[in-house]
Write a protein that holds these residues in place. Structure first.
Motif, short mmCIF file in Angstrom:
data_model
loop_
_atom_site.label_atom_id
_atom_site.label_comp_id
_atom_site.label_asym_id
_atom_site.label_seq_id
_atom_site.Cartn_x
_atom_site.Cartn_y
_atom_site.Cartn_z
N LYS A 120 49.62 1.40 8.31
CA LYS A 120 50.39 0.15 8.32
C LYS A 120 49.87 -0.82 7.26
O LYS A 120 50.66 -1.49 6.57
CB LYS A 120 50.35 -0.51 9.70
CG LYS A 120 51.14 0.23 10.74
CD LYS A 120 51.02 -0.47 12.09
CE LYS A 120 51.76 0.28 13.16
NZ LYS A 120 51.65 -0.39 14.47
N THR A 156 46.40 5.06 12.17
CA THR A 156 47.71 4.41 12.28
C THR A 156 47.67 3.00 11.69
O THR A 156 48.57 2.60 10.95
CB THR A 156 48.15 4.35 13.76
OG1 THR A 156 48.17 5.68 14.28
CG2 THR A 156 49.52 3.71 13.90
N GLN A 157 46.65 2.25 12.01
CA GLN A 157 46.51 0.90 11.47
C GLN A 157 46.31 0.93 9.96
O GLN A 157 46.86 0.09 9.24
CB GLN A 157 45.34 0.18 12.15
CG GLN A 157 45.58 -0.11 13.61
CD GLN A 157 44.30 -0.51 14.32
OE1 GLN A 157 43.25 0.08 14.12
NE2 GLN A 157 44.41 -1.53 15.15
N PHE A 168 50.09 -4.06 16.28
CA PHE A 168 49.06 -3.55 15.37
C PHE A 168 47.78 -3.22 16.14
O PHE A 168 47.10 -2.25 15.85
CB PHE A 168 48.77 -4.57 14.27
CG PHE A 168 47.86 -4.06 13.18
CD1 PHE A 168 48.38 -3.33 12.12
CD2 PHE A 168 46.50 -4.33 13.20
CE1 PHE A 168 47.54 -2.87 11.10
CE2 PHE A 168 45.67 -3.88 12.20
CZ PHE A 168 46.20 -3.14 11.14
N SER A 203 51.30 -9.84 15.02
CA SER A 203 51.63 -8.42 15.14
C SER A 203 50.85 -7.78 16.29
O SER A 203 49.93 -6.99 16.07
CB SER A 203 51.31 -7.68 13.84
OG SER A 203 52.02 -8.21 12.77
N SER A 228 47.78 -10.06 11.45
CA SER A 228 47.91 -9.01 12.47
C SER A 228 47.39 -9.45 13.83
O SER A 228 47.87 -8.97 14.86
CB SER A 228 47.18 -7.74 12.03
OG SER A 228 45.78 -7.87 12.16
#
Length: 134
Positions: free
Chosen positions: A78, A74-75, A32, A29, A25
């Protein structure tokens, strides 16, 4: 903080999938960490974890604490999706193996010289060994 109590990493498979996803991440990402002001602190704190098996309960607890400290809802969502997908993939087609660094480097170099990936190289070596035994 309550969210971490409802969902926790409890086994080696979850631990290794989560750790691999979290390491990726940072570099692969960027979305992220888009809204995070603690990315550098999180990266520094994550450096203390490794994926050497076996993993004990203390390491599960440390990673769960890291997740609670550094990831927002949110993380976390994911991460949970990535772990669900990773576990599904592992069950259907793959098995994870932990190799010593030296063994991995030698096997990777051999695979590269043959133009194969690691799985193909291991199959080739096993096939060669089987022919020697016969």
């Amino acid at each position: 903080m309550q969210r971490a109590n409802r969902w926790r990493i409890r086994d080696e498979e979850e631990y290794t999938i989560a750790l691999a996803y979290l390491y990726r991440s940072f570099d692969k990402s960027p979305s992220f960490w888009r809204n995070a002001n603690n990315k550098d602190q999180a990266r520094e704190a994550l450096q203390y974890f490794d994926d050497v098996l076996p993993v004990d309960e203390e390491q599960f607890n440390r990673l769960n604490a890291w997740i609670s400290d550094y990831l927002d809802d949110t993380q976390l969502k994911k991460l949970r999706v990535a772990m669900r997908v990773g576990k599904s993939r592992n069950r259907h087609k793959r098995t994870q193996v932990t190799l010593d660094k030296e063994v991995h480097e030698r096997l990777s170099a051999y695979a590269k010289s043959l133009g194969l990936n690691l799985s193909q190289t291991v199959r080739l070596l096993l096939e060669q060994n089987r022919h020697k035994e016969q």
